[in-house]
Design an enzyme around this catalytic site. Structure first.
Site, mmCIF file in Angstrom:
data_model
loop_
_atom_site.group_PDB
_atom_site.id
_atom_site.type_symbol
_atom_site.label_atom_id
_atom_site.label_comp_id
_atom_site.label_asym_id
_atom_site.label_seq_id
_atom_site.Cartn_x
_atom_site.Cartn_y
_atom_site.Cartn_z
ATOM 1 N N CYS A 197 39.557 40.542 40.919
ATOM 2 C CA CYS A 197 39.438 39.118 41.138
ATOM 3 C C CYS A 197 40.747 38.505 40.653
ATOM 4 O O CYS A 197 41.508 39.163 39.946
ATOM 5 C CB CYS A 197 38.250 38.577 40.351
ATOM 6 S SG CYS A 197 37.719 36.967 40.905
ATOM 7 N N CYS A 203 36.954 38.010 45.304
ATOM 8 C CA CYS A 203 37.423 36.667 45.638
ATOM 9 C C CYS A 203 38.531 36.787 46.675
ATOM 10 O O CYS A 203 39.189 37.828 46.758
ATOM 11 C CB CYS A 203 37.893 35.903 44.404
ATOM 12 S SG CYS A 203 39.442 36.446 43.702
ATOM 13 N N CYS A 214 45.872 42.259 46.869
ATOM 14 C CA CYS A 214 45.541 43.625 46.469
ATOM 15 C C CYS A 214 46.465 44.666 47.099
ATOM 16 O O CYS A 214 46.556 44.763 48.318
ATOM 17 C CB CYS A 214 44.103 43.927 46.872
ATOM 18 S SG CYS A 214 43.552 45.554 46.375
#
Length: 146
Positions: free
Chosen positions: A10, A83, A90
């Protein structure tokens, strides 16, 4: 043989990812290693996240907010983002086989009375619990079939 590793990401690594980590550890910690981290870690675990998790018997009070870079040299089998910002930020991790994106509202942005804010934390916790308990059951089933 070592257990597969799941990294839950997140942005702030203060609420949702820690709640998900706690639930998944409770649901399948014997068949997977579970970690959480953030792309811009807040540096703390939100006290209300700790409180609402304690209400369901899961203690995340010893968790710490970590940067996802800490896991770049760790073999990670599955990355789960919780999220939208973390999904976009990422990277691919060494050994990564699976990637899932399950978005949950950020209870840290809740406003109102203390009870209204706690209600939002509980609502998000319950959504996370439902998804990650089911995911954990699937992991457990898969491990039993091996």
């Amino acid at each position: 043989m070592s257990k597969p590793s799941v990294l839950i990401l997140c942005t702030g690594n203060s609420c949702r990812s820690h709640m998900a980590e706690g639930v998944l550890r409770a649901a399948a910690g014997d068949v997977v290693t579970v970690h959480s981290a953030g792309s811009k870690p807040a540096g703390y675990v939100h006290p209300k996240a700790i409180q609402v998790m304690r209400e369901i018997g899961i203690d995340i009070s010893a968790h710490t907010s970590k940067h996802m870079k800490e896991f770049m040299s760790t073999p990670v089998t599955t990355v789960i983002t919780v999220c939208g910002n973390a999904d976009q930020a990422c990277p691919i991790f060494p050994g990564q086989v699976n990637r899932h994106h399950w978005r949950f509202d950020d209870p840290a942005h809740a406003t109102g009375t203390d009870e209204q804010v706690l209600a939002e934390f509980r609502r998000v916790r319950d959504e996370i619990k439902k998804v990650f308990t089911a995911y954990g059951a699937g992991l457990r089933e898969g491990a039993a079939a091996r």
